[in-house]
Design a protein around this motif. Structure first.
Motif, PDB file in Angstrom:
ATOM      1  N   PRO A  13     -56.624  10.214   5.374  1.00 37.70           N
ATOM      2  CA  PRO A  13     -57.778  10.868   4.791  1.00 37.70           C
ATOM      3  C   PRO A  13     -57.465  12.319   4.491  1.00 37.70           C
ATOM      4  CG  PRO A  13     -58.369   9.611   6.751  1.00 37.70           C
ATOM      5  CD  PRO A  13     -56.885   9.615   6.669  1.00 37.70           C
ATOM      6  N   ASP A  14     -57.834  12.780   3.337  1.00 38.12           N
ATOM      7  CA  ASP A  14     -57.568  14.150   2.915  1.00 38.12           C
ATOM      8  C   ASP A  14     -58.733  15.028   3.350  1.00 38.12           C
ATOM      9  OD1 ASP A  14     -57.115  16.545   1.627  1.00 38.12           O
ATOM     10  OD2 ASP A  14     -56.310  15.576  -0.188  1.00 38.12           O
ATOM     11  N   PRO A  23     -66.348  10.347   0.876  1.00 36.57           N
ATOM     12  CA  PRO A  23     -65.855   9.529   1.978  1.00 36.57           C
ATOM     13  C   PRO A  23     -64.337   9.601   2.054  1.00 36.57           C
ATOM     14  CG  PRO A  23     -67.450   8.316   0.648  1.00 36.57           C
ATOM     15  CD  PRO A  23     -67.114   9.566  -0.110  1.00 36.57           C
ATOM     16  N   LEU A  24     -63.839   9.660   3.310  1.00 37.64           N
ATOM     17  CA  LEU A  24     -62.401   9.668   3.519  1.00 37.64           C
ATOM     18  C   LEU A  24     -61.866   8.253   3.485  1.00 37.64           C
ATOM     19  CD1 LEU A  24     -62.097  12.315   6.351  1.00 37.64           C
ATOM     20  CD2 LEU A  24     -61.973  12.640   3.894  1.00 37.64           C
ATOM     21  N   ALA A  25     -60.562   8.148   3.202  1.00 43.61           N
ATOM     22  CA  ALA A  25     -59.945   6.827   3.086  1.00 43.61           C
ATOM     23  C   ALA A  25     -60.063   6.062   4.388  1.00 43.61           C
ATOM     24  CB  ALA A  25     -58.464   6.981   2.699  1.00 43.61           C
ATOM     25  N   ALA A  26     -60.333   4.787   4.273  1.00 43.55           N
ATOM     26  CA  ALA A  26     -60.437   3.947   5.459  1.00 43.55           C
ATOM     27  C   ALA A  26     -59.058   3.608   5.971  1.00 43.55           C
ATOM     28  CB  ALA A  26     -61.180   2.649   5.112  1.00 43.55           C
ATOM     29  N   VAL A 104     -65.183   8.088   6.684  1.00 41.95           N
ATOM     30  CA  VAL A 104     -65.841   9.243   7.300  1.00 41.95           C
ATOM     31  C   VAL A 104     -65.979  10.331   6.248  1.00 41.95           C
ATOM     32  CG1 VAL A 104     -65.055   8.791   9.655  1.00 41.95           C
ATOM     33  CG2 VAL A 104     -63.610  10.095   8.110  1.00 41.95           C
ATOM     34  N   ASP A 105     -67.029  11.127   6.369  1.00 42.65           N
ATOM     35  CA  ASP A 105     -67.213  12.253   5.465  1.00 42.65           C
ATOM     36  C   ASP A 105     -67.446  13.518   6.290  1.00 42.65           C
ATOM     37  OD1 ASP A 105     -69.782  11.991   6.427  1.00 42.65           O
ATOM     38  OD2 ASP A 105     -70.565  11.082   4.580  1.00 42.65           O
ATOM     39  N   ARG A 166     -59.592  13.894  14.012  1.00 39.25           N
ATOM     40  CA  ARG A 166     -58.917  13.441  12.800  1.00 39.25           C
ATOM     41  C   ARG A 166     -57.420  13.248  13.038  1.00 39.25           C
ATOM     42  NH1 ARG A 166     -59.982  17.501   9.546  1.00 39.25           N
ATOM     43  NH2 ARG A 166     -57.896  18.398   9.477  1.00 39.25           N
ATOM     44  N   LEU A 167     -56.843  14.047  13.925  1.00 33.40           N
ATOM     45  CA  LEU A 167     -55.422  13.898  14.230  1.00 33.40           C
ATOM     46  C   LEU A 167     -55.144  12.516  14.816  1.00 33.40           C
ATOM     47  CD1 LEU A 167     -54.602  17.391  15.794  1.00 33.40           C
ATOM     48  CD2 LEU A 167     -54.365  16.645  13.415  1.00 33.40           C
TER      49      LEU A 167
END
Length: 561
Positions: A13-14, A23-26, A104-105, A166-167
């Motif tokens: 996810p970027d 939305p972030l990549a699943a 996730v956003d 996120r890590l």
């Protein structure tokens, strides 16, 4: 800070998407041939991080036990008991939602950060307001100012970057490794400096406070995220955390019960003796079993749609980890007299039996805790809480009864006995979720347990013919090396022999042998392709370079012995 996942995985996810609200990549779901390598690599990084922090912790403990008294450790542990219970009970574990969720956003990250900040502020305020009351209940006025500092420390914890979650989602455990090691080093340096200056229990409290002040900016450097106050997704996070609240309540009773019972029965000295003994005894569990749970959970989340793959990951991981923790924990129990003499010193005389029983108790509990990720990733928190609460209603009365009947040793014996029961119950229920028989995990441990029993017999036989340990640290060190070498040799040889007798089946031994062979092969390849000094200087001396010799391939590992 953003970087792609290793080859074979979906793109990470970027964080720029999160900033924009997209939305972030699943995470990838389903088969992923590189997933096992990513989980193994991440687990190795976390184990390395825990080993590094353990080295620092051991050095810190060795220094502190000579600067402070058991009562100092006991006072801080008893003061922290009520706070730790409240902290565990209210822990939100929102990071698990961020790791498991398909997309996730930014709003979800901000909501998690806001709700965690509110929790920390409320918890810190509660601890500060009730500090005097807790001191009166525990019968020591020194506890009140200690709790005031603890309250400030926990309030600051709410400011840590939510980007740390996120890590884990992106398998970027290298940054988590850096954060954990830096945290331990800062706490170590500050605590030891304060202990040398004041020779007081205050070093244990203020060291953590000052370290937290430095770690907050580090978290934003490693995992950048500009937080905003938001409650947009509070319903989703609260729905998850309500079951986590019940889970945490069980964990608090389970983890802090011994401190409270021992404090009432044996006093502050018994609490201090137990806490330091457990730090030494639980080393294999805290440095091997605990740190791999985060990468394993991330790996489970990637194969959530494939029950067979999830089952294989669980069983293989359990067998592999147990093959390491069982002999190490049993080994610490067998060498407890030497550890007492070398690590603690004369002020801690009598800790050896407590170290031994804590090592076994920590081992059986870690075998149970390995199953917890399965319940979380499958969203079976209700079943998890029901099992945990039932087992807790057995353990808590048992340790109280054991303490009343036999003092501190009765409490610890009850913890060990209930821990054995818990192992069978948890794996039975996990088998029902994943579709395998309850006996399967234990059958995979058969050779490991048999080797540990043989090792125990060999060490006890050696002790029966060797005079009791004296007062010399040099003698204790020599005995530790001798007993450890004998135990390790007997265990390894016994397990390999049993594996060969069984026909060298696929399992943990095969995995370890394969890893060893691959390591040897890589070393041979590096040696053959490296430009040693002789090959580098040959053209300068007017001599031709020697041609590289071809590698002789290793024999196939699957061929019969």
């Amino acid at each position: 800070m953003s970087s792609p996942l290793p080859a074979g995985a979906a793109a990470s996810p970027d964080p720029r998407d999160a900033e924009a609200g997209r939305p972030l990549a699943a995470p990838a779901v389903g088969p992923d041939h590189g997933l096992g390598r990513k989980v193994a690599k991440s687990a190795a990084i976390m184990v390395l991080g825990r080993l590094a922090t353990r080295v620092v912790s051991v050095i810190s403990t060795l220094l502190l036990v000579r600067l402070l008294l058991p009562a100092d450790f006991g006072l801080v542990a008893l003061a922290a008991a009520a706070f730790v219970i409240a902290d565990i009970v209210t822990a939100t574990s929102y990071g698990l939602v961020l790791v498991r969720r398909a997309t996730v956003d930014r709003a979800l990250y901000d909501t998690a950060w806001t709700m965690n900040l509110l929790r920390c502020l409320l918890l810190g305020g509660l601890v500060a307001v009730t500090a005097d009351m807790q001191a009166a209940l525990l019968g020591d006025p020194r506890i009140a100012p200690v709790l005031s500092v603890v309250a400030l420390t926990v309030s600051l914890d709410g400011l840590v970057s939510i980007g740390m979650a996120r890590l884990q989602r992106e398998f970027r455990f290298g940054e988590i490794f850096r954060y954990q090691v830096t945290a331990k080093l800062l706490s170590f340096v500050l605590t030891i400096a304060l202990a040398v200056l004041f020779r007081s229990y205050w070093c244990l409290v203020l060291g953590n406070l000052f370290a937290k002040l430095l770690l907050i900016p580090l978290s934003y450097y490693l995992a950048p995220h500009r937080p905003r106050l938001s409650l947009e997704h509070w319903r989703e996070l609260f729905g998850f955390s309500r079951w986590m609240f019940a889970t945490n309540l069980c964990m608090a009773a389970d983890g802090q019960g011994p401190n409270l019972v021992l404090g009432r029965i044996g006093g502050i000295e018994a609490v201090g003796m137990y806490n330091v003994s457990y730090q030494i005894a639980a080393t294999p569990v805290t440095e091997l079993a605990a740190p791999v749970r985060a990468p394993i959970y991330s790996g489970y989340a990637r194969v959530l749609g494939d029950l067979a793959a999830l089952r294989d990951q669980h069983l293989d991981g359990f067998a592999f980890l147990s093959a390491l923790t069982v002999p190490l924990s049993v080994g610490i129990a067998l060498t407890a007299p030497e550890w007492e003499r070398l690590a603690l010193g004369p002020a801690w005389a009598g800790a050896a039996p407590m170290i031994a029983i804590c090592a076994l108790y920590a081992l059986v509990d870690s075998l149970s805790h390995f199953t917890f990720n399965v319940f979380t990733v499958l969203d079976r928190q209700r079943l998890f809480v029901a099992i945990y609460a039932t087992l807790g209603m057995i353990r808590v009365p048992a340790i109280i009864a054991g303490g009343l009947l036999a003092g501190p040793w009765g409490t610890l014996s009850a913890m060990l006995a209930t821990g054995v029961v818990n192992v069978f119950v948890w794996h039975w229920q996990t088998g029902r979720l994943l579709g395998h028989a309850a006996a399967i995990p234990f059958l995979r441990l058969g050779r490991t347990v048999a080797a540990a029993v043989t090792m125990t017999a060999a060490v006890l036989l050696l002790r029966s013919v060797w005079p009791a340990i004296g007062n010399s640290s040099l003698e204790a060190f020599a005995r530790l090396l001798t007993v450890a070498a004998l135990g390790a040799s007997v265990h390894i040889l016994t397990q390999i022999l049993l594996w060969r007798i069984a026909g060298r089946p696929a399992g943990v031994e095969q995995t370890l042998v394969t890893l060893l062979a691959q390591t040897v092969q890589r070393r041979r390849e590096r040696r053959a392709t490296s430009h040693g000094w002789a090959r580098v200087l040959a053209p300068l001396l007017g001599r031709p370079r020697e041609p590289k010799r071809p590698l002789r391939p290793l024999p196939a590992l699957t061929e019969p012995g």
